[in-house]
Enzyme design. Structure first.
Site, PDB file in Angstrom:
ATOM      1  N   HIS A   1      -1.273   1.759  -2.259  1.00  0.00           N
ATOM      2  CA  HIS A   1      -1.593   2.668  -1.163  1.00  0.00           C
ATOM      3  C   HIS A   1      -0.413   3.570  -0.787  1.00  0.00           C
ATOM      4  O   HIS A   1      -0.062   3.664   0.395  1.00  0.00           O
ATOM      5  CB  HIS A   1      -2.020   1.871   0.074  1.00  0.00           C
ATOM      6  CG  HIS A   1      -3.229   1.027  -0.119  1.00  0.00           C
ATOM      7  ND1 HIS A   1      -3.536  -0.049   0.691  1.00  0.00           N
ATOM      8  CD2 HIS A   1      -4.236   1.096  -1.028  1.00  0.00           C
ATOM      9  CE1 HIS A   1      -4.656  -0.607   0.287  1.00  0.00           C
ATOM     10  NE2 HIS A   1      -5.099   0.072  -0.764  1.00  0.00           N
ATOM     11  N   PRO A   2       0.222   4.270  -1.718  1.00  0.00           N
ATOM     12  CA  PRO A   2       1.355   5.127  -1.350  1.00  0.00           C
ATOM     13  C   PRO A   2       0.903   6.351  -0.560  1.00  0.00           C
ATOM     14  O   PRO A   2      -0.101   6.979  -0.882  1.00  0.00           O
ATOM     15  CB  PRO A   2       1.948   5.530  -2.700  1.00  0.00           C
ATOM     16  CG  PRO A   2       0.805   5.444  -3.663  1.00  0.00           C
ATOM     17  CD  PRO A   2      -0.038   4.300  -3.180  1.00  0.00           C
TER      18      PRO A   2
END
Length: 681
Positions: A606-607
C-alpha cells in the site's frame, strides 16, 4: 500495440473535437476474456492442463479487439493519461465519455493472462511478466529475516495495474481519514465530499450474500462498473473469526459506511462469475470501443516535455507540451513524442509517478543534479513522504477441513467449479475476514490504527519466501516436525499498523527511465511504530483466544526468541506451547513482539504519498486540492501518490475514488474554460 476496435479508430483528418460517434456510457460488464495466456502448468497440475489450454483458446477466440500499429497514434490528444492502473483506467474511461475530446492512455505493460482472472492466483501473478518486480533498498530497522534485508514490492505493469495483482479487498477507510485530509488544507477531500465518488464506481451485491457481514445499504452504490461482494458461500473459518472478534469486543459492522471500527467478512472486488474485478475489466475494456479513446500498451513514458508559457520554446518552463515515450518496450522500441492539447495526467502509482516527475526535471534540485537531470521546476516534495502499511503474518493450524490448502485449490474439481459456476476455492483470494480497531495508542482525529485480516489458508514457502522475500533459513525456523504450513489445514492472521509515523523516500538511481528508482520506505524508523506494534500483536492474539476460534486452533508457527536475537530472555518459551506463550502479559512480551516485527514485518502493498496533496504552506506538497502539479500548467497527478497520509484501509478502493474525483474535476474545468471562452467572444 494500440488496442481499440479497428472500426472505431480516431480519424486524424477530421476536425478537432469531432472524433467519431457519440461515446457510450460505461456499463456494468461481464468480465472481458484476456487476449492471450501465459500458463505455468504446475499451478493446475498436468491432469487439467489440456482443459486450461482449451479455455485459453476460447478466450482468445472471444477477443473482440485487435492491435493497431503505433502509426495510428495521433500527433496530438486533448488528454494523455500515463498509467492504466487503479486510477488511470478510471480516468481514461470517464474522460472518454465526452465524445468531443480525444484521450490517449499509455501503459508500460501489456494485457493480462488467464491467471489474472482467477482470484485465488494472486501469488502466481506476482514476480512474473505483468509485475514491475521492484525491490526496496536494504532496510536498517526492519526485514532482518529477509534475504538482503530488502522487500519485494509487486506493482502492476499491465492494463489494470496493481488491481490485477492485489487481493481484491474493497476497503474505503474511516470518515476521519478523509476529514483529516481536508483539515490539512485539501478542500473538497472530506468524507462527505469523497463519498459520492466511491458510490459512483460501485455495483454492490452484498445483500445477496449470506454469512457474517453487516451491511449498511445506504452506504453503497448500485449499478456502477465495479463489483463489490462477499464471498458466497461464507467459509466457516471466516465466520468463526468474526464471531471470535465480536467476543473480544469488536462490533459486527459494515466497515465501509464511514465508521470502520469493527469486525466483518471482507468485501471484495470480484464479479458474480467468480472472476477478478480489476479496473481494466470494470472500467477500461467497456470503454475501448469508443472512437475517441486510444490505448497504447508497451509504451514506457520517458519524460514530460515542458515549454515556456511565455515563448512556447522547449526548455525550462512551466507548461506540459508533450509526452515522450518508448513504444514497443524499453529495448529496441521507437521513441515517439505526442503533443498534449489540454492536460497530461500522471497515474503511474506511488513509485512510478514520482519517478516520472523526477525524470522530467520536476523535483528536488539537489537530487536531480546527482543523476544529471536538468531542473525544470524545483519541487522539494517529489518522492518524499513515502508511506506504506507494514504487516505481520501468523499461521495457526486448525481442526476440520474448511481451510484452503494447496491440494484443494489445485484440484480439477476446484477448477471446474470456478469455470462452470464461478464458485469454490478459486473464486476468492481467501482473504476473507477482517477486524479494524483502535489501540490505546490510536491518535485522536484518525481512523482505526489496527487491521487484522484473515486468510483461510496456511501460507507455504512459495508465498513467504518467493513472493514476500523471507529467507529460506528463517522460514525453516518457523516450521516444526508437527506442523508444516501449506500442507495442513490452517488460517493466517495478518495484523497491520494502519497509521505508521515512519516516512521514506523514492529517488532516482539513474536518468534512464528503464532503471528502477531507489525505494527506501524506512520501515520502523520511528520508535513510536514499534510501541504501536506491541498493542497490535497483543490485540491480534487476543482474537485467537476467544471462542469459537480457540477450540479450533491446534498450533502456530512462532519464531523462537533466540532466532530473534533475544538469547535466553524468554526461558518460558521452551516450557509451554507457543499458543500459551502468546497469551503472556503484554509487558512481558513487549521485547518479543518488537523483535518479531523487526524480523518478519512485511509490506501490505500500500505505498502512498510521494506526490503529496497539500496547500501552498506545506513545503512537501506536490499537488494542490485539484491535483494540479505546483508550478506546471496542464499537468496533474492522480493516484495513491497524492494521498497526504495513509487511510485506515487497503488502498485500491481509495485510489479508484481518486480516479473518479480527478476525472470529474478535469471535466468540470473543461466545461468552465469553454464557457468562459464563449462568453468572451
Amino acid at each position: 500495440p494500440l488496442i481499440a476496435r479497428p472500426q472505431a479508430r480516431i480519424d486524424p483528418s477530421g476536425p478537432p473535437h469531432t472524433h467519431g460517434p457519440q461515446a457510450r456510457p460505461l456499463r456494468t460488464p461481464s468480465p472481458r476474456r484476456p487476449r492471450y495466456c501465459r500458463l505455468h502448468m504446475p499451478f493446475f497440475g498436468a491432469r487439467v492442463s489440456l482443459l486450461v489450454i482449451a479455455v485459453a483458446a476460447f478466450a482468445a477466440w472471444r477477443r473482440a479487439y485487435g492491435p493497431i500499429g503505433a502509426s495510428q497514434l495521433l500527433d496530438e490528444y486533448d488528454y494523455i493519461v500515463i498509467g492504466a492502473g487503479s486510477a488511470g483506467s478510471v480516468i481514461a474511461a470517464r474522460l472518454s465519455e465526452d465524445a468531443d475530446v480525444s484521450v490517449l492512455l499509455i501503459e508500460a505493460g501489456g494485457e493480462s493472462g488467464i491467471k489474472h482472472s482467477i482470484p485465488a492466483a494472486c501469488g502466481d501473478v506476482q514476480l512474473v511478466d505483468g509485475d514491475w518486480q521492484l525491490k526496496t533498498t536494504p532496510q536498517a530497522t526492519s526485514h532482518r529475516a529477509y534475504t538482503g534485508q530488502t522487500s519485494n514490492w509487486p506493482r502492476g505493469k499491465l492494463l489494470g495495474g496493481s488491481s490485477q495483482l492485489n487481493y481484491m479487498a474493497y476497503v474505503r477507510g474511516d470518515a476521519a481519514d478523509y476529514d483529516s485530509w481536508a483539515a490539512m488544507g485539501n478542500h473538497g477531500w472530506d468524507w462527505e465530499s469523497v463519498l459520492p465518488f466511491f458510490l459512483r464506481s460501485e455495483d454492490a451485491t452484498l445483500a445477496r450474500e449470506t454469512g457474517a457481514g453487516a451491511l449498511n445499504s445506504s452506504a453503497h452504490g448500485f449499478g456502477g462498473p465495479l463489483p463489490v461482494r462477499y464471498k458466497s458461500p461464507a467459509n466457516p473459518l471466516a465466520e468463526a473469526f468474526v464471531q471470535s472478534a465480536v467476543a473480544a469486543g469488536h462490533p459486527l459492522r459494515d466497515y465501509n459506511d464511514g465508521d470502520a471500527s469493527g469486525a466483518s467478512r471482507f468485501q471484495q472486488t470480484v464479479f458474480g462469475s467468480g472472476r477478478r474485478g480489476s479496473t481494466a475489466d470494470a472500467f477500461l475494456y467497456p470503454a475501448m470501443g469508443r472512437a475517441n479513446l486510444h490505448v497504447l500498451a508497451h509504451g514506457l513514458v520517458s519524460k514530460l516535455v515542458l515549454v515556456s508559457e511565455e515563448t512556447g520554446g522547449e526548455g525550462r518552463g512551466a507548461r506540459v507540451a508533450a509526452v515522450q515515450a518508448r513504444v514497443g518496450g524499453p529495448e529496441g522500441g521507437e521513441e515517439v513524442r505526442i503533443r498534449v492539447r489540454r492536460e497530461a495526467v500522471v497515474s503511474a502509482g506511488a513509485v512510478g509517478s514520482a519517478q516520472l516527475l523526477l525524470l522530467s526535471g520536476i523535483g528536488p534540485r539537489d537530487q536531480l543534479e546527482k543523476v544529471g537531470v536538468p531542473t525544470e521546476v524545483d519541487l522539494p516534495g517529489v518522492g518524499q513522504n513515502l508511506q506504506d502499511h507494514l504487516a505481520m503474518f501468523y499461521t495457526f493450524f486448525v481442526k476440520g477441513a474448511d481451510a484452503v490448502t494447496k491440494a484443494k485449490a489445485e484440484s480439477p474439481a476446484a477448477l471446474l467449479q470456478w469455470l462452470l459456476r464461478g464458485e469454490g476455492h478459486l473464486s476468492s483470494s481467501s482473504y476473507d475476514a477482517v477486524v479494524h480497531g483502535r489501540t490505546p495508542l490510536a491518535a485522536a482525529g484518525e481512523g482505526p490504527d489496527m487491521q487484522v485480516g484473515l486468510f483461510v489458508g496456511a501460507g507455504d514457502e512459495k508465498l513467504f519466501h518467493d513472493n514476500i522475500g523471507v529467507s529460506r533459513s528463517a522460514w525453516g525456523h518457523l516450521q516444526s516436525p508437527k506442523h508444516k504450513a501449506g500442507e495442513e489445514e490452517g488460517v493466517t492472521l495478518v495484523p497491520c499498523h494502519l497509521h505508521p509515523k515512519s516516512r521514506g523516500v523514492v529517488e532516482l538511481a539513474s536518468a534512464d527511465p528503464a532503471v528502477p528508482p531507489l525505494i527506501d520506505p524506512r520501515y520502523l524508523s520511528d520508535e513510536a511504530d514499534l510501541d504501536a506494534w506491541v498493542e497490535i500483536l497483543t490485540a491480534a492474539n487476543l482474537l485467537v483466544a476467544q471462542e469459537p476460534l480457540r477450540s479450533l486452533v491446534t498450533g502456530v508457527t512462532a519464531p523462537h526468541p533466540a532466532d530473534l536475537g533475544l538469547g535466553d530472555a524468554y526461558p518460558e518459551y521452551d516450557a509451554m506451547s507457543p499458543l500459551d506463550f502468546y497469551q503472556l502479559p503484554k509487558a512481558r512480551l513487549a521485547r518479543y513482539w518488537k523483535a518479531t516485527v523487526q524480523h518478519f514485518g512485511m509490506t501490505l502493498y500500500h505505498p502512498v504519498g510521494t506526490c503529496k496533496m497539500g496547500p501552498p504552506s506545506d513545503p512537501l506538497a506536490v499537488v494542490d486540492a485539484s491535483l494540479r502539479v505546483r508550478g506546471v500548467a496542464g499537468l496533474r497527478v492522480a493516484d495513491a501518490s497524492v494521498m497526504p497520509k495513509l487511510p485506515s484501509a487497503n488502498t485500491n478502493a481509495p485510489t479508484i475514488m481518486i480516479g473518479e474525483k480527478a476525472a470529474a474535476m478535469i471535466r468540470r474545468d473543461r466545461v468552465g474554460e469553454e464557457a468562459a471562452a464563449s462568453s468572451s467572444l
